[in-house]
Design a protein around this motif. Structure first.
Motif, PDB file in Angstrom:
ATOM      1  N   TYR A  53      46.271  41.865  49.840  1.00  0.00           N
ATOM      2  CA  TYR A  53      47.708  42.152  49.887  1.00  0.00           C
ATOM      3  C   TYR A  53      48.357  41.463  51.083  1.00  0.00           C
ATOM      4  O   TYR A  53      49.432  40.832  50.956  1.00  0.00           O
ATOM      5  N   LYS A  94      47.302  51.960  49.357  1.00  0.00           N
ATOM      6  CA  LYS A  94      47.045  53.036  48.398  1.00  0.00           C
ATOM      7  C   LYS A  94      46.062  52.562  47.332  1.00  0.00           C
ATOM      8  O   LYS A  94      46.303  51.566  46.655  1.00  0.00           O
ATOM      9  N   ASP A 124      60.641  44.901  48.396  1.00  0.00           N
ATOM     10  CA  ASP A 124      61.086  46.108  47.707  1.00  0.00           C
ATOM     11  C   ASP A 124      60.105  46.561  46.625  1.00  0.00           C
ATOM     12  O   ASP A 124      59.851  47.736  46.452  1.00  0.00           O
ATOM     13  N   LYS A 125      59.533  45.609  45.916  1.00  0.00           N
ATOM     14  CA  LYS A 125      58.653  45.922  44.790  1.00  0.00           C
ATOM     15  C   LYS A 125      57.244  46.272  45.272  1.00  0.00           C
ATOM     16  O   LYS A 125      56.710  45.638  46.184  1.00  0.00           O
ATOM     17  N   ASP A 126      56.648  47.307  44.671  1.00  0.00           N
ATOM     18  CA  ASP A 126      55.248  47.603  44.948  1.00  0.00           C
ATOM     19  C   ASP A 126      54.377  46.468  44.427  1.00  0.00           C
ATOM     20  O   ASP A 126      54.564  45.989  43.307  1.00  0.00           O
ATOM     21  N   LYS A 134      50.731  45.309  43.267  1.00  0.00           N
ATOM     22  CA  LYS A 134      49.437  45.797  42.790  1.00  0.00           C
ATOM     23  C   LYS A 134      48.431  44.647  42.771  1.00  0.00           C
ATOM     24  O   LYS A 134      48.663  43.617  42.130  1.00  0.00           O
ATOM     25  N   VAL A 181      47.570  49.283  45.852  1.00  0.00           N
ATOM     26  CA  VAL A 181      49.016  49.101  45.931  1.00  0.00           C
ATOM     27  C   VAL A 181      49.435  48.914  47.388  1.00  0.00           C
ATOM     28  O   VAL A 181      49.111  49.742  48.247  1.00  0.00           O
ATOM     29  N   ASN A 182      50.127  47.819  47.653  1.00  0.00           N
ATOM     30  CA  ASN A 182      50.705  47.542  48.983  1.00  0.00           C
ATOM     31  C   ASN A 182      49.672  47.578  50.111  1.00  0.00           C
ATOM     32  O   ASN A 182      50.008  47.867  51.262  1.00  0.00           O
TER      33      ASN A 182
END
Length: 341
Positions: free
Chosen positions: A317, A27, A2-4, A6, A23-24
Protein backbone atom coordinates in the motif's frame (compact mmCIF):
# COMPACT_ATOMS: atom_id res chain seq x y z
CA UNK A 1 -6.42 9.75 -0.79
CA UNK A 2 -10.22 9.73 -0.43
CA UNK A 3 -10.86 6.24 -1.79
CA UNK A 4 -10.05 3.14 0.27
CA UNK A 5 -7.27 1.17 -1.41
CA UNK A 6 -7.61 -2.61 -1.36
CA UNK A 7 -4.46 -4.63 -1.95
CA UNK A 8 -4.51 -8.34 -2.76
CA UNK A 9 -1.16 -9.54 -1.43
CA UNK A 10 0.75 -12.78 -2.06
CA UNK A 11 3.70 -14.15 -0.05
CA UNK A 12 5.70 -17.29 -0.94
CA UNK A 13 9.30 -16.52 -0.04
CA UNK A 14 9.96 -19.67 2.01
CA UNK A 15 7.59 -22.36 3.28
CA UNK A 16 4.32 -20.50 3.81
CA UNK A 17 1.88 -19.89 0.97
CA UNK A 18 -0.15 -16.87 1.98
CA UNK A 19 -2.65 -14.43 0.49
CA UNK A 20 -4.39 -11.48 2.12
CA UNK A 21 -6.62 -8.53 1.40
CA UNK A 22 -5.51 -5.35 3.16
CA UNK A 23 -7.21 -1.93 3.15
CA UNK A 24 -5.13 1.27 3.30
CA UNK A 25 -2.11 -0.61 4.64
CA UNK A 26 -3.65 -0.96 8.09
CA UNK A 27 -6.86 -3.00 8.06
CA UNK A 28 -6.73 -6.73 7.31
CA UNK A 29 -9.86 -8.20 5.73
CA UNK A 30 -8.30 -11.64 5.35
CA UNK A 31 -4.92 -13.29 5.92
CA UNK A 32 -4.80 -16.93 4.78
CA UNK A 33 -1.66 -18.96 5.49
CA UNK A 34 -0.95 -22.50 4.28
CA UNK A 35 2.04 -23.65 6.34
CA UNK A 36 4.45 -26.41 5.36
CA UNK A 37 6.05 -26.83 8.80
CA UNK A 38 4.81 -30.39 9.28
CA UNK A 39 6.20 -31.38 5.88
CA UNK A 40 9.68 -29.94 6.46
CA UNK A 41 9.98 -31.02 10.11
CA UNK A 42 10.86 -34.57 9.06
CA UNK A 43 13.77 -33.18 7.00
CA UNK A 44 15.07 -31.03 9.85
CA UNK A 45 14.66 -27.84 7.84
CA UNK A 46 13.14 -26.34 4.70
CA UNK A 47 13.83 -28.26 1.46
CA UNK A 48 13.59 -25.66 -1.33
CA UNK A 49 12.35 -28.02 -4.06
CA UNK A 50 9.62 -29.41 -1.81
CA UNK A 51 8.59 -25.90 -0.75
CA UNK A 52 8.24 -24.78 -4.37
CA UNK A 53 6.04 -27.75 -5.31
CA UNK A 54 3.77 -27.19 -2.32
CA UNK A 55 3.40 -23.50 -3.24
CA UNK A 56 2.27 -24.54 -6.73
CA UNK A 57 -0.34 -26.85 -5.22
CA UNK A 58 -1.66 -24.31 -2.71
CA UNK A 59 -1.50 -20.86 -4.25
CA UNK A 60 -4.71 -20.75 -6.29
CA UNK A 61 -6.75 -22.13 -3.40
CA UNK A 62 -5.18 -19.74 -0.88
CA UNK A 63 -5.79 -16.66 -3.06
CA UNK A 64 -9.43 -17.59 -3.64
CA UNK A 65 -9.93 -18.23 0.07
CA UNK A 66 -8.46 -14.80 0.88
CA UNK A 67 -10.87 -13.11 -1.53
CA UNK A 68 -13.85 -15.09 -0.22
CA UNK A 69 -13.08 -14.39 3.43
CA UNK A 70 -12.61 -10.67 2.70
CA UNK A 71 -15.92 -10.61 0.85
CA UNK A 72 -14.41 -9.04 -2.27
CA UNK A 73 -13.90 -9.98 -5.89
CA UNK A 74 -10.93 -9.38 -8.16
CA UNK A 75 -12.80 -6.38 -9.60
CA UNK A 76 -12.76 -4.76 -6.14
CA UNK A 77 -8.96 -4.96 -5.91
CA UNK A 78 -6.89 -1.84 -6.66
CA UNK A 79 -3.49 -3.54 -6.95
CA UNK A 80 -1.72 -6.88 -6.52
CA UNK A 81 1.22 -6.86 -4.11
CA UNK A 82 3.75 -9.69 -4.05
CA UNK A 83 7.05 -10.59 -2.43
CA UNK A 84 9.86 -10.67 -5.01
CA UNK A 85 12.81 -11.07 -2.61
CA UNK A 86 14.70 -11.97 -0.59
CA UNK A 87 13.95 -15.66 -0.18
CA UNK A 88 14.22 -19.04 -1.89
CA UNK A 89 14.26 -18.36 -5.62
CA UNK A 90 11.96 -21.21 -6.59
CA UNK A 91 9.46 -20.37 -3.88
CA UNK A 92 9.52 -16.67 -4.77
CA UNK A 93 8.90 -17.42 -8.44
CA UNK A 94 5.70 -19.34 -7.73
CA UNK A 95 4.06 -16.39 -5.95
CA UNK A 96 5.54 -13.80 -8.29
CA UNK A 97 4.47 -15.51 -11.51
CA UNK A 98 0.97 -16.06 -10.17
CA UNK A 99 0.71 -12.40 -9.09
CA UNK A 100 1.97 -11.15 -12.45
CA UNK A 101 -0.53 -13.26 -14.34
CA UNK A 102 -3.33 -12.13 -12.06
CA UNK A 103 -2.43 -8.44 -12.33
CA UNK A 104 -2.30 -8.70 -16.13
CA UNK A 105 -5.59 -10.57 -16.33
CA UNK A 106 -7.54 -8.06 -14.24
CA UNK A 107 -5.74 -4.97 -15.51
CA UNK A 108 -4.46 -3.84 -12.11
CA UNK A 109 -1.03 -2.54 -11.07
CA UNK A 110 1.61 -4.95 -9.77
CA UNK A 111 3.49 -3.87 -6.62
CA UNK A 112 6.75 -5.67 -5.84
CA UNK A 113 7.52 -5.87 -2.11
CA UNK A 114 10.75 -6.53 -0.25
CA UNK A 115 10.06 -9.34 2.24
CA UNK A 116 12.01 -7.60 5.03
CA UNK A 117 10.07 -4.38 4.43
CA UNK A 118 6.96 -6.50 4.80
CA UNK A 119 8.03 -7.71 8.23
CA UNK A 120 8.59 -4.14 9.36
CA UNK A 121 5.19 -3.10 7.98
CA UNK A 122 3.43 -5.71 10.14
CA UNK A 123 3.68 -3.13 12.91
CA UNK A 124 1.50 -0.70 10.92
CA UNK A 125 -1.26 -3.30 11.02
CA UNK A 126 -0.87 -3.95 14.73
CA UNK A 127 -0.59 -0.26 15.65
CA UNK A 128 -2.81 1.84 13.41
CA UNK A 129 -1.42 5.12 14.76
CA UNK A 130 2.25 4.14 14.36
CA UNK A 131 4.24 6.52 12.15
CA UNK A 132 7.95 6.87 11.38
CA UNK A 133 10.53 7.62 12.57
CA UNK A 134 11.39 4.66 14.78
CA UNK A 135 13.99 1.92 15.17
CA UNK A 136 13.06 -1.58 14.00
CA UNK A 137 14.71 -4.83 15.07
CA UNK A 138 14.15 -7.43 12.35
CA UNK A 139 14.87 -10.96 13.57
CA UNK A 140 13.97 -14.05 11.58
CA UNK A 141 15.34 -17.34 10.29
CA UNK A 142 17.15 -15.64 7.44
CA UNK A 143 17.63 -12.04 8.56
CA UNK A 144 18.87 -10.00 11.50
CA UNK A 145 18.85 -6.20 11.16
CA UNK A 146 18.70 -3.04 13.21
CA UNK A 147 16.98 -0.51 10.97
CA UNK A 148 16.15 3.15 11.34
CA UNK A 149 12.89 3.85 9.55
CA UNK A 150 12.98 7.51 8.56
CA UNK A 151 9.72 7.45 6.61
CA UNK A 152 7.43 4.95 4.90
CA UNK A 153 9.69 2.91 2.62
CA UNK A 154 12.77 4.91 3.63
CA UNK A 155 15.23 2.81 5.65
CA UNK A 156 18.73 3.12 7.03
CA UNK A 157 20.36 -0.20 7.94
CA UNK A 158 22.33 0.51 11.11
CA UNK A 159 23.43 -3.07 11.79
CA UNK A 160 23.08 -6.54 10.33
CA UNK A 161 24.41 -10.03 10.81
CA UNK A 162 27.81 -10.79 9.36
CA UNK A 163 27.11 -14.52 9.18
CA UNK A 164 24.23 -16.58 10.59
CA UNK A 165 20.90 -14.92 11.26
CA UNK A 166 19.55 -15.30 14.80
CA UNK A 167 16.77 -17.65 13.73
CA UNK A 168 19.23 -19.77 11.76
CA UNK A 169 21.40 -20.11 14.86
CA UNK A 170 18.35 -21.17 16.86
CA UNK A 171 17.58 -23.92 14.33
CA UNK A 172 21.16 -25.23 14.30
CA UNK A 173 21.49 -25.29 18.08
CA UNK A 174 18.07 -26.90 18.47
CA UNK A 175 19.13 -29.63 16.07
CA UNK A 176 22.40 -30.16 17.97
CA UNK A 177 20.66 -30.69 21.32
CA UNK A 178 18.02 -32.95 19.82
CA UNK A 179 15.00 -30.65 19.79
CA UNK A 180 14.38 -30.72 16.04
CA UNK A 181 12.82 -28.18 13.69
CA UNK A 182 11.65 -25.42 13.97
CA UNK A 183 14.24 -24.53 16.59
CA UNK A 184 13.07 -21.12 17.79
CA UNK A 185 9.83 -22.11 19.52
CA UNK A 186 11.34 -25.31 20.92
CA UNK A 187 14.36 -23.56 22.46
CA UNK A 188 12.10 -20.82 23.82
CA UNK A 189 9.90 -23.44 25.49
CA UNK A 190 12.60 -25.64 27.03
CA UNK A 191 14.60 -22.58 28.18
CA UNK A 192 11.89 -21.86 30.74
CA UNK A 193 13.03 -25.02 32.56
CA UNK A 194 16.74 -24.12 32.44
CA UNK A 195 19.23 -21.78 34.13
CA UNK A 196 20.32 -19.01 31.70
CA UNK A 197 23.48 -18.44 33.78
CA UNK A 198 24.54 -22.10 33.85
CA UNK A 199 26.94 -21.77 30.90
CA UNK A 200 28.81 -18.65 29.86
CA UNK A 201 28.65 -18.63 26.09
CA UNK A 202 30.63 -15.86 24.31
CA UNK A 203 29.29 -12.94 22.35
CA UNK A 204 30.98 -11.58 19.22
CA UNK A 205 33.10 -8.48 19.59
CA UNK A 206 34.14 -6.40 16.60
CA UNK A 207 37.30 -4.34 16.17
CA UNK A 208 35.13 -1.38 15.21
CA UNK A 209 33.71 -1.13 18.71
CA UNK A 210 30.81 1.14 17.71
CA UNK A 211 29.39 -1.34 15.20
CA UNK A 212 25.77 -2.44 15.59
CA UNK A 213 26.37 -5.56 13.49
CA UNK A 214 25.69 -9.07 14.75
CA UNK A 215 27.52 -12.38 14.52
CA UNK A 216 26.09 -15.67 15.76
CA UNK A 217 28.38 -18.25 14.12
CA UNK A 218 30.89 -18.06 16.99
CA UNK A 219 28.13 -18.54 19.54
CA UNK A 220 26.79 -21.52 17.60
CA UNK A 221 30.29 -23.03 17.46
CA UNK A 222 30.73 -22.48 21.21
CA UNK A 223 27.54 -24.43 21.89
CA UNK A 224 28.67 -27.29 19.64
CA UNK A 225 32.11 -27.34 21.31
CA UNK A 226 30.48 -27.46 24.74
CA UNK A 227 28.30 -30.39 23.69
CA UNK A 228 31.29 -32.25 22.24
CA UNK A 229 33.36 -31.70 25.38
CA UNK A 230 30.57 -32.94 27.61
CA UNK A 231 30.16 -36.06 25.47
CA UNK A 232 33.92 -36.76 25.51
CA UNK A 233 33.91 -36.48 29.30
CA UNK A 234 30.79 -38.66 29.36
CA UNK A 235 29.02 -36.04 31.45
CA UNK A 236 25.26 -35.57 31.36
CA UNK A 237 24.06 -32.66 29.23
CA UNK A 238 21.25 -30.55 30.66
CA UNK A 239 19.46 -29.50 27.46
CA UNK A 240 17.35 -26.90 29.25
CA UNK A 241 20.45 -25.19 30.66
CA UNK A 242 22.17 -25.23 27.25
CA UNK A 243 19.08 -23.78 25.58
CA UNK A 244 18.55 -21.10 28.23
CA UNK A 245 22.21 -20.05 28.23
CA UNK A 246 22.32 -19.91 24.43
CA UNK A 247 19.10 -17.91 24.31
CA UNK A 248 20.36 -15.42 26.89
CA UNK A 249 23.47 -14.77 24.77
CA UNK A 250 21.39 -14.19 21.63
CA UNK A 251 18.76 -12.02 23.27
CA UNK A 252 21.25 -9.81 25.13
CA UNK A 253 23.05 -9.12 21.83
CA UNK A 254 19.81 -8.20 20.08
CA UNK A 255 18.53 -6.01 22.90
CA UNK A 256 21.80 -4.14 23.44
CA UNK A 257 22.12 -3.17 19.78
CA UNK A 258 18.48 -2.12 19.51
CA UNK A 259 18.83 0.14 22.55
CA UNK A 260 22.08 1.64 21.21
CA UNK A 261 20.32 2.41 17.91
CA UNK A 262 17.56 4.29 19.73
CA UNK A 263 20.14 6.34 21.58
CA UNK A 264 22.04 7.15 18.38
CA UNK A 265 18.90 8.27 16.55
CA UNK A 266 17.27 9.87 19.60
CA UNK A 267 13.99 7.98 19.16
CA UNK A 268 11.79 6.47 21.83
CA UNK A 269 10.15 3.62 19.88
CA UNK A 270 11.41 0.18 18.88
CA UNK A 271 9.25 -1.96 16.60
CA UNK A 272 10.20 -5.62 16.45
CA UNK A 273 9.54 -7.79 13.39
CA UNK A 274 10.19 -11.27 12.02
CA UNK A 275 9.62 -14.80 13.28
CA UNK A 276 11.93 -14.47 16.28
CA UNK A 277 9.81 -11.51 17.42
CA UNK A 278 7.45 -14.19 18.79
CA UNK A 279 10.17 -15.32 21.23
CA UNK A 280 8.96 -14.72 24.79
CA UNK A 281 12.44 -14.15 26.23
CA UNK A 282 13.17 -11.47 23.61
CA UNK A 283 9.83 -9.80 24.28
CA UNK A 284 10.22 -9.80 28.05
CA UNK A 285 13.83 -8.58 27.98
CA UNK A 286 13.18 -5.81 25.46
CA UNK A 287 10.15 -4.55 27.35
CA UNK A 288 12.08 -4.54 30.62
CA UNK A 289 15.00 -2.65 29.08
CA UNK A 290 12.66 -0.30 27.27
CA UNK A 291 10.83 0.55 30.47
CA UNK A 292 14.11 1.37 32.20
CA UNK A 293 15.07 3.77 29.37
CA UNK A 294 11.60 5.22 28.60
CA UNK A 295 11.55 3.50 25.22
CA UNK A 296 8.27 2.05 23.98
CA UNK A 297 8.65 -1.46 22.57
CA UNK A 298 6.13 -2.62 19.95
CA UNK A 299 5.49 -6.21 18.86
CA UNK A 300 3.02 -7.47 16.26
CA UNK A 301 0.75 -10.31 17.33
CA UNK A 302 2.26 -13.76 16.79
CA UNK A 303 0.51 -14.46 13.47
CA UNK A 304 2.00 -11.25 12.03
CA UNK A 305 5.52 -12.18 13.15
CA UNK A 306 5.72 -15.23 10.90
CA UNK A 307 5.71 -15.02 7.10
CA UNK A 308 2.27 -13.84 5.99
CA UNK A 309 0.67 -11.87 3.18
CA UNK A 310 -1.00 -9.23 5.36
CA UNK A 311 2.38 -7.63 6.07
CA UNK A 312 3.12 -7.68 2.32
CA UNK A 313 -0.21 -5.96 1.68
CA UNK A 314 0.65 -3.23 4.15
CA UNK A 315 4.05 -2.57 2.57
CA UNK A 316 2.51 -2.70 -0.91
CA UNK A 317 0.00 0.00 0.00
CA UNK A 318 2.73 2.49 0.95
CA UNK A 319 4.55 1.73 -2.32
CA UNK A 320 1.29 2.10 -4.26
CA UNK A 321 0.47 5.57 -2.93
CA UNK A 322 3.98 6.69 -3.89
CA UNK A 323 3.43 5.43 -7.42
CA UNK A 324 6.00 2.64 -7.23
CA UNK A 325 4.39 0.22 -9.69
CA UNK A 326 6.42 -2.75 -10.89
CA UNK A 327 6.70 -3.85 -14.54
CA UNK A 328 5.19 -7.19 -15.51
CA UNK A 329 8.67 -8.50 -16.27
CA UNK A 330 9.62 -8.16 -12.58
CA UNK A 331 11.89 -11.04 -11.61
CA UNK A 332 12.61 -12.72 -8.29
CA UNK A 333 15.69 -11.40 -6.45
CA UNK A 334 16.65 -14.00 -3.82
CA UNK A 335 19.34 -11.77 -2.26
CA UNK A 336 17.40 -8.50 -2.41
CA UNK A 337 18.72 -5.93 0.06
CA UNK A 338 16.53 -3.73 2.21
CA UNK A 339 15.91 -0.42 0.46
CA UNK A 340 16.76 -1.77 -3.02
CA UNK A 341 14.23 -1.45 -5.85
Amino acid sequence: MDKDIKILAIESSCDETSAAVVVNGRKVLSNIIASQIDIHTKFGGVVPEVASRKHVEAIAVVVQEALDKAGVTLQDIDAVGVTYGPGLVGALLVGLQYAKGLAYAIGKPLIGVNHIEGHISANFIQYEDLKPPFVCLVVSGGHTFVVYMKDYGDFEVMGQTRDDAAGEAYDKVARAIGLGYPGGPKIDKISKEGNPDAIKFPRARFQDGESLDFSFSGLKSAVLNYLNQMEMKKQEINRADVAASFQKAVVSFLVDNAMKACKLKDVDKIAVAGGVAANTCLRDTLIKEGNSKNIKVLFPEFILCTDNAAMIGSAAYFEYIKGNVAPLNLNAVPNLKLGER
